[in-house]
Enzyme design. Structure first.
Site, PDB file in Angstrom:
ATOM      1  CG  HIS A 199      -2.321   0.387   0.964  1.00  0.00           C
ATOM      2  ND1 HIS A 199      -2.892   0.440  -0.299  1.00  0.00           N
ATOM      3  CD2 HIS A 199      -3.315   0.759   1.822  1.00  0.00           C
ATOM      4  CE1 HIS A 199      -4.155   0.829  -0.199  1.00  0.00           C
ATOM      5  NE2 HIS A 199      -4.439   1.023   1.061  1.00  0.00           N
ATOM      6  CG  ASN A 244     -10.425   2.557   0.475  1.00  0.00           C
ATOM      7  OD1 ASN A 244     -11.406   2.552  -0.267  1.00  0.00           O
ATOM      8  ND2 ASN A 244     -10.213   1.603   1.377  1.00  0.00           N
ATOM      9  CG  ASP A 264      -1.596   0.635  -3.384  1.00  0.00           C
ATOM     10  OD1 ASP A 264      -1.817   1.776  -2.936  1.00  0.00           O
ATOM     11  OD2 ASP A 264      -2.366  -0.329  -3.179  1.00  0.00           O
ATOM     12  CG  ASN A 313      -9.149   4.410   4.340  1.00  0.00           C
ATOM     13  OD1 ASN A 313      -8.412   3.932   3.474  1.00  0.00           O
ATOM     14  ND2 ASN A 313      -9.924   3.659   5.098  1.00  0.00           N
TER      15      ASN A 313
END
Length: 215
Positions: free
Chosen positions: A41, A134, A113, A88
């Site tokens: 991530h 997200n 990513d 997020n």
């Protein structure tokens, strides 16, 4: 002379012009903290960190809920950003920086990513949906626009369909994967420079699927 060397020479020639305004944002997405270093991530952070290691660029001032640093890329002054709000909520930093510098979405490049791409593969897109990422989703929400360029760094597909996606993106690259992802992270910042200097179509033509083409 490589493409990156050409961009670096162009940036060096213009770097002395401190009065040049910030015209672009280059945003690397990831999660802050040592526990997330090396995870899939954090590919956006990884790309900017590698760029800093190669060039001496600094992204270490806390501004706009992000680590930030001004520099030259593709012949223009840019603000590099690493949001520190966790993935997020990445859009909060992007929104605040864009508002401060009066930068339109078309001049905001996001490095993120992508689990739909093989490890080390790049995909340049001029705009589009979040595709389940997200951080991109939150940026779209706060900018109220999907019309910003993004450079997706392939981090590999889930090992099997039932594998939890959160566990997958928070897993670390294997030793066998690191060479490919590090090369893609290097290329991702080169692709950002190409977007700035020549536009998204040129960057897409040169960098989309680069790792696959070399295999």
């Amino acid at each position: 002379m490589s493409v990156f060397d050409i961009f670096k020479k162009l940036d060096a020639e213009k770097a002395g012009n401190a009065a040049q305004p910030v015209e672009w944002l280059v945003v690397g997405l990831g999660n802050p903290g040592s526990k997330y270093e090396g995870t899939r991530h954090n590919a956006g952070f990884r790309a900017l960190d590698a760029y800093c290691a190669r060039t001496g660029q600094r992204i270490d001032k806390m501004k706009f809920k992000a680590l930030a640093g001004e520099g030259m890329l593709g012949g223009k002054r840019v603000l590099f950003l690493k949001p520190q709000t966790f993935m997020n909520l990445s859009g909060e930093a992007v929104r605040d920086a864009a508002a401060f510098y009066k930068i339109e979405p078309a001049h905001i490049i996001v490095l993120s990513d992508d689990v739909s791409l093989d490890v080390g593969t790049l995909r340049v897109r001029p705009k589009g949906s979040a595709g389940g990422q997200n951080g991109l989703k939150n940026i779209i929400y706060h900018l109220k626009s999907e019309d910003f360029p993004r450079i997706k760094i392939g981090v590999g597909h889930k090992p099997h369909p039932d594998y939890d996606l959160a566990d997958w993106v928070l897993s670390k690259f294997t030793a066998d994967e690191r060479e490919a992802v590090d090369a893609a992270c290097r290329d991702a910042v080169e692709a950002a420079a190409c977007i700035i200097s020549a536009g998204c179509p040129a960057a897409a033509q040169q960098y989309n699927g680069t790792r696959l083409k070399q295999q």
